[in-house]
Design a protein around this motif. Structure first.
Motif, short mmCIF file in Angstrom:
data_model
loop_
_atom_site.label_atom_id
_atom_site.label_comp_id
_atom_site.label_asym_id
_atom_site.label_seq_id
_atom_site.Cartn_x
_atom_site.Cartn_y
_atom_site.Cartn_z
N ILE A 79 37.05 50.11 75.78
CA ILE A 79 37.39 48.70 76.02
C ILE A 79 36.19 47.76 75.78
N LYS A 137 40.55 41.57 77.63
CA LYS A 137 40.06 40.19 77.80
C LYS A 137 40.31 39.33 76.57
N TYR A 138 40.11 39.94 75.38
CA TYR A 138 40.19 39.14 74.16
C TYR A 138 41.63 38.83 73.77
N GLN A 174 33.39 38.58 76.49
CA GLN A 174 32.35 39.55 76.83
C GLN A 174 31.37 39.66 75.67
N ARG A 175 30.19 40.20 75.95
CA ARG A 175 29.18 40.32 74.91
C ARG A 175 29.53 41.45 73.94
N PHE A 224 49.76 39.20 74.45
CA PHE A 224 48.77 38.20 74.87
C PHE A 224 49.24 37.51 76.14
N ARG A 282 41.16 36.91 82.84
CA ARG A 282 40.57 38.05 82.13
C ARG A 282 40.01 39.10 83.08
N LYS A 311 36.69 47.35 68.37
CA LYS A 311 37.45 46.20 67.88
C LYS A 311 36.46 45.37 67.09
N ILE A 319 51.87 43.71 61.92
CA ILE A 319 50.82 42.69 62.05
C ILE A 319 51.36 41.37 62.62
N HIS A 352 36.56 33.30 73.07
CA HIS A 352 37.57 34.12 72.41
C HIS A 352 37.63 35.56 72.95
N ILE A 353 36.47 36.17 73.13
CA ILE A 353 36.42 37.58 73.51
C ILE A 353 36.18 37.74 75.00
N PRO A 391 42.74 41.47 61.85
CA PRO A 391 43.87 40.55 62.05
C PRO A 391 43.39 39.15 62.42
N LYS A 392 44.27 38.18 62.19
CA LYS A 392 43.94 36.77 62.44
C LYS A 392 43.36 36.55 63.84
N TYR A 393 43.96 37.25 64.82
CA TYR A 393 43.55 36.98 66.21
C TYR A 393 42.20 37.60 66.55
N VAL A 446 43.58 37.31 76.09
CA VAL A 446 43.94 36.33 77.11
C VAL A 446 43.52 34.94 76.64
N HIS A 462 43.63 30.65 69.11
CA HIS A 462 43.26 32.02 69.44
C HIS A 462 43.92 33.06 68.53
N ILE A 463 45.21 32.89 68.29
CA ILE A 463 45.97 33.90 67.54
C ILE A 463 46.14 33.49 66.09
N GLY A 464 46.35 32.21 65.85
CA GLY A 464 46.48 31.72 64.48
C GLY A 464 47.85 31.94 63.86
N GLN A 465 48.83 32.31 64.66
CA GLN A 465 50.20 32.43 64.16
C GLN A 465 51.17 32.32 65.33
#
Lengths: 318, 318
Positions: free
Chosen positions: A53, B197-198, A241-242, B175, B186, A173, B53, A238-239, A196-198, B200, B238-241
């Motif tokens: 994760i 987290k990513y 976390q580091r 999401f 998150r 990821k 996708i 966006h994420i 992927p876009k997201y 959310v 965030h998602i772009g779609q």
């Protein structure tokens, strides 16, 4: 450390003829360091183990995953101007279209950052997301990269595609964290990089939801600038976390903050900086102040010499 | 349509004794519609097929994935005020802390939205991300949900956990798209919902990267408000779609724009609205203007009656 690592003597140290995860990388210290890092952080008996994760990798795009001389987004701007003027010829008497059509570089030199932003807004906003996506798709279907004379989609770096695949095969990821505008990068991220876009973070305009047409309008104002100190902020938004693995390139100092932020993770981390030192196969260029290479030396980041570390540079034609 | 669907007569239509993907859902029209939708859009021979996708699902959090009477984030605010005053007793003479300590509801009634924002800023910002994360973790380790007298982590809805798992088992990326502040959600999204987290999206403050400490500071200003018309905007950023599957609940009209946006996808879509009509097992409440249920009727969204559609409501104790 840093560039000293990449002396030619190191490139015979080891060979990965069988099951080489990174065949387009020469066998040298950097390739070995990447593979060693991945082996350690995926080994559940190691003190360096990282839970799946938390295996987050972020990559810059321009100059890190594909060529940036010129920026692809600049090509798109020229394409948009041409298309918009064809559709509405009166635009050629209006700025900033006039300056582009007449190749008036003084206009942008004198106007500085404001003139550039005006041009970006004129070609990227004032339309719905769906319209913008269609325009970008058109552009990528036909655009040729100047100097190399190949479709723009063929200027991605083969070693980096392998690195992204290798990271994903080990539970990572992979995210793009680009100074470019986010929808522009998203339009090709899946096809070119398997991302992927997201999982693309970038610079964004302001958006407004139109309830009657159920569309999102792109407004001519910047919302998030995802460059330099904006990159850790974009990553947090966006994420959340580091990243433990981060990769950028030297040119403008745009990735220093992202690499530092990655290095401050509680886990073992890996920072990679691409150095464009290959005039023969790609381009050779340096930052004016050398800030990225200086930071790499100071913080012990790995510096990739394109010339010595990469066996091949560009993806093969499909 | 909508509420008429959920008459008791329908709940004997079919049974899924073997391999039931949604055992906490009663066998009725809504459960059947969900399963039928998933079967169609994953069938590569169907005209309704959706590529993996593009299998994007968005869920609201408060009142959709867990209870919202009161909002968990309100409990966190009270917890933070208590902790901050313990650490620095002088705060109890300062607003907005004073009003909370003295249970001065008039302060917030008179101060309206500004007083609430002042309270949220005072308890959520002026610290680094790492400090905030530690505070939220403390809160969740001990917080009890009023009225139900169970740990806050036990107020999630069992049928929704099953639905998230069912969607993911069929190639969906799930999401959360919450009006709550993003880091707060998150902190428990992976543990409670299996959502990293990513994935959310939420309301965010302004952030500032501190280069010398390599941390991100939370500043007392809102950056993105992820509610109502802000939800499609948050999704785009965030998602772009567009999501093809979206789920919200009635209470404030906060999810109407998200459900409409989902429905405007080019693919077959599914919209679900949770109706809190179960005073015995959960809560029964309605919007003043009934806007969400009216929208559901107008646009043919599925309305879940908690009372009739859910066999069990809350997750079992661990």
């Amino acid at each position: 450390m840093s560039l000293g690592k990449a002396s030619m003597a190191q490139y015979t140290a080891e060979s990965y003829t069988d099951n080489d995860p990174l065949p387009a990388w020469n066998n040298g210290k950097i390739k070995q360091a990447i593979i060693s890092y991945i082996q350690q952080i995926t080994d559940s008996t190691s003190t360096h183990f990282i839970p799946v994760i938390d295996r987050i990798a972020t990559f810059d795009n321009d100059g890190t995953l594909w060529a940036e001389q010129p920026l692809v987004q600049e090509l798109f701007i020229l394409y948009q101007v041409k298309k918009m003027v064809e559709k509405k010829p009166a635009l050629k008497n209006q700025q900033p279209f006039k300056a582009i059509i007449e190749n008036d570089t003084a206009y942008f030199k004198n106007g500085g950052q404001n003139a550039i932003l005006e041009l970006v807004a004129a070609t990227h906003t004032g339309m719905t997301e769906d319209e913008f996506e269609a325009a970008v798709k058109d552009f990528f279907s036909m655009a040729i990269y100047p100097g190399r004379n190949v479709p723009v989609k063929q200027i991605t770096y083969q070693p980096q595609i392998e690195l992204l695949n290798y990271l994903r095969a080990n539970g990572f990821k992979t995210f793009i964290c680009s100074g470019g505008t986010v929808e522009f990068v998203r339009s090709i991220s899946e096809e070119l990089y398997g991302i992927p876009k997201y999982q693309v973070i970038g610079t964004t305009f302001k958006y407004k939801f139109n309830d009657s047409t159920v569309t999102i309008m792109r407004e001519p104002a910047s919302k998030l600038s995802n460059d330099k100190e904006g990159k850790p902020v974009g990553i947090q938004m966006h994420i959340g976390q580091r990243p433990v693995f981060a990769c950028g390139n030297e040119r403008s100092g745009g990735d220093i903050a992202m690499l530092k932020y990655s290095q401050s993770s509680k886990y073992p981390t890996f920072q990679l900086l691409i150095n464009h030192d290959d005039a023969a196969r790609e381009y050779a260029y340096q930052e004016k102040d050398n800030a990225s290479l200086k930071a790499a030396a100071k913080y012990n980041w790995y510096v990739v010499s394109m010339k010595m570390d990469w066996k091949t540079v560009f993806v093969k034609e499909p």
